[in-house]
Design a protein around this motif. Sequence first.
Motif, PDB file in Angstrom:
ATOM      1  N   ASN A  19       0.791  -1.247   0.000  1.00 17.04           N
ATOM      2  CA  ASN A  19       0.000   0.000   0.000  1.00 17.04           C
ATOM      3  C   ASN A  19       0.816   1.286   0.000  1.00 17.04           C
ATOM      4  N   TYR A  20       2.113   1.203  -0.102  1.00 14.94           N
ATOM      5  CA  TYR A  20       2.945   2.411  -0.001  1.00 14.94           C
ATOM      6  C   TYR A  20       4.035   2.486  -1.064  1.00 14.94           C
ATOM      7  N   GLY A  21       4.242   3.702  -1.549  1.00 15.25           N
ATOM      8  CA  GLY A  21       5.455   4.054  -2.281  1.00 15.25           C
ATOM      9  C   GLY A  21       5.665   3.327  -3.594  1.00 15.25           C
ATOM     10  N   ILE A  22       6.905   3.066  -3.878  1.00 18.53           N
ATOM     11  CA  ILE A  22       7.307   2.542  -5.183  1.00 18.53           C
ATOM     12  C   ILE A  22       6.833   1.113  -5.378  1.00 18.53           C
ATOM     13  N   ARG A  25       3.239   1.313  -6.461  1.00 14.86           N
ATOM     14  CA  ARG A  25       3.141   1.738  -7.855  1.00 14.86           C
ATOM     15  C   ARG A  25       3.594   0.633  -8.810  1.00 14.86           C
ATOM     16  N   ALA A  26       4.608  -0.134  -8.413  1.00 12.69           N
ATOM     17  CA  ALA A  26       5.083  -1.240  -9.264  1.00 12.69           C
ATOM     18  C   ALA A  26       3.974  -2.278  -9.462  1.00 12.69           C
ATOM     19  N   ILE A  27       3.138  -2.461  -8.447  1.00 13.67           N
ATOM     20  CA  ILE A  27       1.997  -3.374  -8.567  1.00 13.67           C
ATOM     21  C   ILE A  27       0.974  -2.788  -9.539  1.00 13.67           C
ATOM     22  N   GLN A  28       0.669  -1.486  -9.364  1.00 15.38           N
ATOM     23  CA  GLN A  28      -0.308  -0.820 -10.244  1.00 15.38           C
ATOM     24  C   GLN A  28       0.152  -0.842 -11.699  1.00 15.38           C
ATOM     25  N   LYS A  29       1.467  -0.741 -11.918  1.00 13.81           N
ATOM     26  CA  LYS A  29       2.022  -0.728 -13.277  1.00 13.81           C
ATOM     27  C   LYS A  29       2.283  -2.133 -13.819  1.00 13.81           C
ATOM     28  N   ASN A  30       1.819  -3.164 -13.070  1.00 14.47           N
ATOM     29  CA  ASN A  30       2.019  -4.570 -13.484  1.00 14.47           C
ATOM     30  C   ASN A  30       3.486  -4.959 -13.658  1.00 14.47           C
ATOM     31  N   LYS A  31       4.378  -4.332 -12.900  1.00 15.07           N
ATOM     32  CA  LYS A  31       5.794  -4.721 -12.922  1.00 15.07           C
ATOM     33  C   LYS A  31       6.003  -5.904 -11.974  1.00 15.07           C
ATOM     34  N   PRO A 158      13.302  -3.046 -14.595  1.00 15.02           N
ATOM     35  CA  PRO A 158      13.152  -1.971 -15.581  1.00 15.02           C
ATOM     36  C   PRO A 158      11.764  -1.331 -15.496  1.00 15.02           C
ATOM     37  N   GLY A 159      11.715   0.008 -15.567  1.00 12.27           N
ATOM     38  CA  GLY A 159      10.446   0.736 -15.586  1.00 12.27           C
ATOM     39  C   GLY A 159       9.837   0.978 -14.231  1.00 12.27           C
ATOM     40  N   VAL A 160      10.526   0.623 -13.161  1.00 14.58           N
ATOM     41  CA  VAL A 160       9.960   0.807 -11.821  1.00 14.58           C
ATOM     42  C   VAL A 160      10.304   2.193 -11.254  1.00 14.58           C
TER      43      VAL A 160
END
Length: 247
Positions: A19-22, A25-31, A158-160
Amino acid sequence: MMEFSIITIFPKMFDAILNYGITKRAIQKNKIKINLWNPRDYSIYKNKKVDHKIYGGGPGMLMMFLPLFKALKDAKKKSKKKNFVIYLTPQGKKLHQNALKNFYKKKHLIFICGRYEGIDERFIDNQVDEEWSIGDYILTGGELPAMIFIDAITRTLPGVLNSPTSLLEESFYSGLLDYSHYTRPKIINNLSVPAVLLSGNHKNIKKWRIESSLKNTFLKKPELIKKKKLTVLEKKILKKYQKTLKK
Ligand code: 4FM
């Protein structure tokens, strides 16, 4: 996308990275994808028990084989990717920035988080690929180490990161500590930013940063200076700095 599965009796602890930070976001961006499996859900014993006394006697409890095994079986079945099973323990190989290379090529890492005094040795010997540690101290469970592994691996993917750090650039690889950094304002509590960093002179800024890096290393981790083969320029800058110390 890299998949992480975690076998833990405290899945809510992982809210810290979900639920926090990078990592969020990596989960939201499917990384990355994070799957949680609770051995308690797989216990066939009374009151969903997952631990028991140790054969031969002695204090404490061990995690039993079967709830771990059943949870692991589901974790493997749920993903099509080739998996790699890691048990987190002070007895494992120690994590280091260089060791992350071993992991970011893997498609599906499964972390086994122990609690109590440990887990049944038969599970380690027959179900675990490698044992890893985050450092030489004893924690109350493998959950924090699992989160540390996932966090450190995720930022290498990559991309994170917004500003990608080339791995070569990172101070770990240079063998020296990082140079000092400053941001706004230019003066605070009567403390100013080194003038050269505001000068716009990129050649001088580069030299200042080499000196800063050498200075920080000399003061905080001098053993690294002995270990590293310095360039001609680095040697020159270090000698100049050491002269200022003697005066
Ligand atoms: C491990 C407690 C297994 C209970 C631990 C069980 C650790 C470390 C650690 C504690 N893990 N690096 N240091 N684990 O202390 O990785 Cl069952």
